[in-house]
Enzyme design. Sequence first.
Site, short mmCIF file in Angstrom:
data_model
loop_
_atom_site.label_atom_id
_atom_site.label_comp_id
_atom_site.label_asym_id
_atom_site.label_seq_id
_atom_site.Cartn_x
_atom_site.Cartn_y
_atom_site.Cartn_z
N THR A 12 -31.94 12.41 11.13
CA THR A 12 -30.69 12.01 10.47
C THR A 12 -30.68 10.50 10.23
OG1 THR A 12 -28.27 12.01 10.59
CG2 THR A 12 -29.42 11.75 12.67
N ASN A 14 -27.69 9.25 9.76
CA ASN A 14 -26.29 8.99 10.10
C ASN A 14 -26.16 8.63 11.59
OD1 ASN A 14 -23.56 9.30 10.85
ND2 ASN A 14 -23.18 10.71 9.17
N GLU A 43 -31.71 17.63 0.10
CA GLU A 43 -30.40 18.25 0.29
C GLU A 43 -30.05 19.02 -0.98
OE1 GLU A 43 -27.92 15.97 2.66
OE2 GLU A 43 -26.12 17.11 2.20
N ASP A 72 -25.99 19.74 9.41
CA ASP A 72 -25.20 19.56 8.20
C ASP A 72 -23.78 19.99 8.47
OD1 ASP A 72 -27.82 19.48 6.30
OD2 ASP A 72 -25.99 18.76 5.34
N GLY A 151 -16.42 9.54 7.63
CA GLY A 151 -16.16 10.60 6.65
C GLY A 151 -14.69 10.99 6.55
N TYR A 152 -14.42 12.27 6.73
CA TYR A 152 -13.06 12.80 6.58
C TYR A 152 -12.23 12.68 7.86
CZ TYR A 152 -14.83 14.85 2.24
OH TYR A 152 -15.37 15.02 0.99
N ASP A 153 -12.78 12.07 8.89
CA ASP A 153 -12.05 11.97 10.16
C ASP A 153 -10.62 11.41 10.01
OD1 ASP A 153 -14.02 13.10 11.67
OD2 ASP A 153 -14.84 11.22 12.45
P1 IMP Z 1 -23.33 15.82 5.92
O1 IMP Z 1 -24.00 16.31 4.67
O2 IMP Z 1 -23.51 16.73 7.07
O3 IMP Z 1 -23.70 14.41 6.27
O4 IMP Z 1 -21.79 15.78 5.66
C1 IMP Z 1 -21.16 16.04 4.44
C2 IMP Z 1 -19.95 15.16 4.30
O5 IMP Z 1 -19.00 15.50 5.31
C3 IMP Z 1 -20.26 13.69 4.46
O6 IMP Z 1 -19.54 12.98 3.47
C4 IMP Z 1 -19.78 13.34 5.83
O7 IMP Z 1 -19.27 12.02 5.88
C5 IMP Z 1 -18.67 14.36 6.07
N1 IMP Z 1 -18.66 14.73 7.50
C6 IMP Z 1 -19.64 15.36 8.18
N2 IMP Z 1 -19.31 15.48 9.48
C7 IMP Z 1 -18.11 14.91 9.61
C8 IMP Z 1 -17.26 14.69 10.73
O8 IMP Z 1 -17.54 15.04 11.89
N3 IMP Z 1 -16.11 14.06 10.47
C9 IMP Z 1 -15.76 13.63 9.22
N4 IMP Z 1 -16.51 13.79 8.16
C10 IMP Z 1 -17.68 14.43 8.34
#
Ligand code: IMP
Length: 195
Positions: A12, A14, A43, A72, A151-153
């Site tokens: 990752t 992230n 992806e 993911d 992210g959406y937190d």
């Molecule tokens: P990813 O592809 O798993 O990185 O996540 C897809 C989207 O969801 C990205 O824009 C992340 O910022 C958001 N995201 C993933 N996990 C979380 C989380 O735990 N909290 C808030 N946003 C998340």
Amino acid sequence: MKQEKEIIYFITGNNHKFNEIKKLFQKEELVYDLKQKTAATIEIQASSIKEVALFKLNSVNFLFSNSYFVEDAGFFIDVPLKGFPGVYSKFVLNTIGNKGILKLITDYWSTAAHFEAVIALYFQPLDKIFIFEGSVEGKVSKEIRGTSGFGYDPIFIPNELPNTTFAELSTEEKNSISHRAKAWQKLLSFLREHQ
Ligand code: IMP
């Protein structure tokens, strides 16, 4: 029980995700050591988070002779958006952001939303792929609140803590209820059984 610690890679870029998981991992007495690795993964746009995770895992399968996993996640606004942004979560966050999401649902008083996380693990000792899933239910906040997390937190309010967004929680608090932590706990149980 094996003597030497075996490395498992979390693929990752992230750091937030890695730190959330690392904290949980450190609490465990395991013969596995967790390391972060960035790799150019593919992806795809698919209809489920599981498909995205599996494809991503397979896109790096030539890289390692160790065990490794990808994770993911997606944010699903079930009411009123019928699951949107879901598999489009990254794209939507990068384009309209949390502000744009709140605008989409501004006329709705009642909302329901959830996060899903899928961990896809290539487990080298068994030469097999395993999937671990977790989710958390809640609703969308009326405004952006909190500065932790990512992210959406700042717009997600979990049912377990109905007065706070995920971004108002410490990593430990988020870990006690989050989609990622639930998927991760399943992975930990698996590793405990296979050491
Ligand atoms: P990813 O592809 O798993 O990185 O996540 C897809 C989207 O969801 C990205 O824009 C992340 O910022 C958001 N995201 C993933 N996990 C979380 C989380 O735990 N909290 C808030 N946003 C998340």
